[in-house]
Design a protein around this motif. Structure first.
Motif, PDB file in Angstrom:
ATOM      1  N   SER A 110       0.789  -1.225   0.000  1.00  0.00           N
ATOM      2  CA  SER A 110       0.000   0.000   0.000  1.00  0.00           C
ATOM      3  C   SER A 110       0.827   1.284   0.000  1.00  0.00           C
ATOM      4  CB  SER A 110      -0.946   0.024   1.207  1.00  0.00           C
ATOM      5  OG  SER A 110      -2.010  -0.876   1.016  1.00  0.00           O
ATOM      6  N   LEU A 112       2.377   2.147  -2.402  1.00  0.00           N
ATOM      7  CA  LEU A 112       2.152   2.643  -3.759  1.00  0.00           C
ATOM      8  C   LEU A 112       0.983   3.625  -3.804  1.00  0.00           C
ATOM      9  CD1 LEU A 112       3.383   2.244  -6.591  1.00  0.00           C
ATOM     10  CD2 LEU A 112       1.542   0.634  -7.068  1.00  0.00           C
ATOM     11  N   LYS A 113       0.158   3.633  -2.773  1.00  0.00           N
ATOM     12  CA  LYS A 113      -0.935   4.615  -2.713  1.00  0.00           C
ATOM     13  C   LYS A 113      -0.402   6.048  -2.667  1.00  0.00           C
ATOM     14  CE  LYS A 113      -4.568   1.766  -0.520  1.00  0.00           C
ATOM     15  NZ  LYS A 113      -3.980   0.444  -0.250  1.00  0.00           N
ATOM     16  N   THR A 202       9.636   1.625 -10.884  1.00  0.00           N
ATOM     17  CA  THR A 202       8.240   1.331 -10.574  1.00  0.00           C
ATOM     18  C   THR A 202       7.479   0.882 -11.805  1.00  0.00           C
ATOM     19  OG1 THR A 202       8.227   2.922  -8.754  1.00  0.00           O
ATOM     20  CG2 THR A 202       6.093   2.310  -9.685  1.00  0.00           C
ATOM     21  N   GLY A 209      -1.897  -0.766  -4.888  1.00  0.00           N
ATOM     22  CA  GLY A 209      -0.756  -1.536  -4.411  1.00  0.00           C
ATOM     23  C   GLY A 209      -1.057  -2.991  -4.130  1.00  0.00           C
ATOM     24  N   GLN A 215       3.955  -6.071 -10.576  1.00  0.00           N
ATOM     25  CA  GLN A 215       3.932  -4.762  -9.914  1.00  0.00           C
ATOM     26  C   GLN A 215       5.092  -4.644  -8.928  1.00  0.00           C
ATOM     27  OE1 GLN A 215       0.508  -2.116  -9.094  1.00  0.00           O
ATOM     28  NE2 GLN A 215       0.574  -3.127  -7.114  1.00  0.00           N
ATOM     29  N   SER A 217       8.218  -1.693  -7.119  1.00  0.00           N
ATOM     30  CA  SER A 217       8.776  -0.366  -6.915  1.00  0.00           C
ATOM     31  C   SER A 217      10.110  -0.567  -6.207  1.00  0.00           C
ATOM     32  CB  SER A 217       7.820   0.523  -6.110  1.00  0.00           C
ATOM     33  OG  SER A 217       8.259   1.865  -6.119  1.00  0.00           O
TER      34      SER A 217
END
Length: 415
Positions: A110, A112-113, A202, A209, A215, A217
């Protein structure tokens, strides 16, 4: 009569030309128009040139292992950090003080939020309202964290953002993404925004996320997102909120608490002095991830921690605490090993090639200087242009008369 008429026409046309040139000239400056006081807020002394932006070569952050250059006699970064990847930076300057495998690509959960917020927040006015539909809430991954958004209820955008930052609510993310043009469009926007910020590790698949194949980062990129977000007062306010009320059914509301335990002190974790956010995350695939920032006086320190391996309870918070402590101690006593700021663009060809910051300084040149430059031509100041034009007009008039007389002599019959 023909000669006199032609001469009069030439003189009249030349005078009109001179008058037109005078009209086109800029208004006389105070110096040429006589004494006149300037408003107090207008500067008359030259402005100093803009300083060249500092940039630190970040290529070493791609090397494996811990990168740090503490000053002699100062401690090295803590050696008890078990995270697969971590980073410590001065959030104000962007200087990276130390890092470990900063560009290792890992699932962000999360955290990535933060990129979602950096991307979508500027498009969604905080006080606007939206009535949630069932379609807005479709596609939420199984086991996702939720704040409790209900279809059919109307929410302010600010409430939904609090649901994202405090409760890490994927339901709030889905609604905001729907308002931002849709899930797929927002994913594309997030990917583009990451590239603009120089976050090249990323790859975005889901806005919230949620664990999705491909996916990833990195500690470096997450620090970039956190630093970018903190520069937005709205983002910073949400990130620093410990608890709030969230709208519920029939006008009721219920309390929500920030899941960042260094901020809220939940589950027995001691709050960190000066903590201002930013975002934590967890999935079974990513483990615990955290972006944390704290402010002491006029300094703001930012750390990222990805997937501690010690197995200790609350390891992600304990390790972030140790890194923040070291960062505040080392700030000003360590040589930066990189920068969160994107690399400067290549310099344009010309005499200023190789001068750091020249392009930025030219772009930021005060409007006052550009306006003054417009009152000069070919190196002549404005005060010289008026007499120069009048002299030129007189010469044109004389030349016109001579040409008319010569034409008249050619037209006169021989006697």
């Amino acid at each position: 009569m023909i000669i006199r008429s032609a001469t009069r026409t030439a003189l009249t046309g030349t005078a009109a030309l001179a008058t037109g040139l005078l009209v086109l000239l800029p208004a006389a400056s105070p110096a040429t128009a006589g004494p006149r006081s300037l408003p107090a807020h207008i500067r008359t002394d030259p402005l100093p040139p803009a300083p060249a932006p500092a940039y630190v070569d970040s290529s070493g952050l791609y090397d494996s292992g811990t990168q740090a250059r503490p000053a002699p006699g100062t401690p090295a970064p803590p050696d008890d950090i078990s995270a697969l990847s971590w980073l410590v930076a001065d959030a104000d300057s962007g200087d990276v003080l130390a890092a470990h495998d900063a560009h290792r690509k890992l699932p962000p959960a999360s955290t990535l939020k933060t990129l979602f917020a950096v991307t979508a927040m500027p498009h969604l006015p905080a006080q606007s309202r939206h009535t949630v539909t069932q379609a807005d809430l479709s596609g939420i991954g199984e086991g996702s964290s939720m704040v409790g958004v209900e279809a059919g209820l109307s929410y302010q955008v600010a409430d939904l953002w609090r649901g994202v930052f405090l409760s890490s609510g994927s339901d709030a993310v889905h609604v905001l993404a729907s308002m931002n043009g849709g899930w797929d469009s927002t994913v594309t926007q997030m990917q583009r925004r990451a590239r603009q910020l120089g976050a090249l590790d990323t790859h975005v698949v889901s806005c919230d996320g949620y664990d999705t194949p491909g996916q990833v980062s990195s500690a470096f990129d997450l620090a970039v997102f956190g630093r970018t977000g903190l520069a937005n007062p709205q983002f910073a306010s949400y990130a620093a909120t410990s608890d709030a009320q969230f709208p519920g059914e029939r006008g009721a509301s219920f309390g929500i608490q920030n899941t960042n335990r260094l901020l809220s002190g939940a589950h027995g974790v001691q709050t960190y002095p000066g903590m201002i956010g930013v975002k934590n995350g967890y999935t079974t695939h990513a483990g615990n991830t955290l972006i944390a920032a704290a402010r002491h006086g006029n300094r703001t320190m930012l750390v990222t921690v990805m997937n501690p391996q010690s197995g200790a309870l609350d390891a992600v918070y304990d390790e972030a605490r140790h890194l923040l402590d070291w960062g505040f101690d080392a700030d000003g006593h360590a040589t930066p090993v990189g920068s969160l700021a994107p690399a400067p663009p290549p310099q344009a060809a010309g005499a200023d090639r190789g001068r750091p910051g020249h392009a930025a300084s030219a772009a930021a040149e005060p409007v006052r200087h550009r306006a003054e430059a417009g009152t000069a031509s070919a190196g002549l100041p404005a005060g010289v242009l008026v007499p120069a034009v009048l002299v030129g007009a007189a010469l044109l008039a004389g030349a016109g008369v001579m040409l008319v007389r010569r034409a008249g002599r050619r037209r006169t019959p021989a006697s």
